[in-house]
Design a protein around this motif. Structure first.
Motif, short mmCIF file in Angstrom:
data_model
loop_
_atom_site.label_atom_id
_atom_site.label_comp_id
_atom_site.label_asym_id
_atom_site.label_seq_id
_atom_site.Cartn_x
_atom_site.Cartn_y
_atom_site.Cartn_z
N CYS A 140 37.50 29.67 45.62
CA CYS A 140 37.60 28.29 45.15
C CYS A 140 37.52 28.25 43.62
N PHE A 195 39.60 21.16 43.99
CA PHE A 195 39.59 22.17 45.05
C PHE A 195 38.28 22.08 45.75
N THR A 197 44.90 22.34 43.07
CA THR A 197 44.30 21.51 43.76
C THR A 197 44.41 21.83 45.19
N GLY A 198 43.65 21.46 46.14
CA GLY A 198 43.72 21.61 47.53
C GLY A 198 42.18 22.14 48.24
N PHE A 199 42.20 22.79 49.23
CA PHE A 199 40.73 23.06 49.87
C PHE A 199 40.96 24.32 50.75
N LEU A 228 47.04 24.98 49.00
CA LEU A 228 47.18 25.11 47.89
C LEU A 228 48.22 24.37 47.16
N ALA A 275 40.62 29.40 42.32
CA ALA A 275 41.78 28.08 42.66
C ALA A 275 41.59 27.16 41.38
N GLU A 276 40.54 26.90 41.00
CA GLU A 276 40.24 26.04 40.11
C GLU A 276 40.63 26.56 38.73
#
Length: 198
Positions: free
Chosen positions: A93, A161, A102-104, A115, A96-97
């Motif tokens: 995470c 995220f 963005t996403g989960f 993503l 990803a940030e």
């Protein structure tokens, strides 16, 4: 001016400038115009350095989002046979940030991630996940499947995220998007949850 054939007959003794001049003369005779050396060909337009295409967004993108930088937002869905390490999940995470995606990430068996971001940012992020983050994981638990790719989305569906952990639930109620502890219904409920966010 000698012809190209005459100059070619001299082999390596021919000065390069003389050969280029002869070639230009031959092209003029064929009524062809040579391209300047620094002019790109038609298929080599700005796609090599700029975004693949410019998409008109239905809503403003978050400031600094990689899709805003690249002018395109793709949505990449990734599945994992198992994603149970909370340490690796946090690193996933954070990466990803840092990539301005963005996403989960939903951890559990199976794990699911979504993503959202610029296509190049997503590719760089997945490379980092495979080479750096998953290098700490047991090889038998590293399987990551790129399942669905949505290209040129018109909006970002997620705020930041986020990390979701469904592995600690003790029971599963059919139709519930939050209780997904059993393996038999966890993926179905995760898909329902993701579908509800779209």
């Amino acid at each position: 001016m000698r012809s190209t054939q005459e100059i070619a007959g001299r082999g390596s003794e021919t000065p390069l400038t003389e050969l280029v001049s002869a070639l230009q003369e031959d092209l003029r005779e064929l009524e062809l115009t040579p391209l300047p050396v620094d002019q790109p060909l038609a298929h080599e337009s700005s796609t090599a350095t700029g975004p693949r295409c410019v998409v008109e967004f239905a809503a403003p993108l978050p400031p600094g989002h990689s899709g805003l930088v690249e002018g395109q937002v793709d949505r990449q869905w990734v599945t994992f046979i198992s994603f149970t390490s909370s340490k690796i999940a946090k690193e996933f995470c954070l990466a990803a940030e840092s990539a301005h995606l963005t996403g989960f990430l939903m951890v559990g068996k199976p794990g699911v991630a979504c993503l959202e971001g610029g296509p190049k940012a997503i590719v760089r992020f997945l490379k980092e996940v495979r080479t750096d983050i998953f290098a700490q994981v047991d090889p038998c638990a590293r399987k990551m499947t790129i399942s669905i790719q949505e290209e040129a989305c018109t909006r970002v569906r997620f705020d930041g995220f986020s990390l979701h952990d469904f592995s600690s639930s003790q029971h599963c109620t059919r139709g519930s998007a939050t209780d997904s502890g059993s393996d038999s219904c966890s993926l179905t409920n995760k898909k329902r949850t993701a579908g509800a966010d779209l």
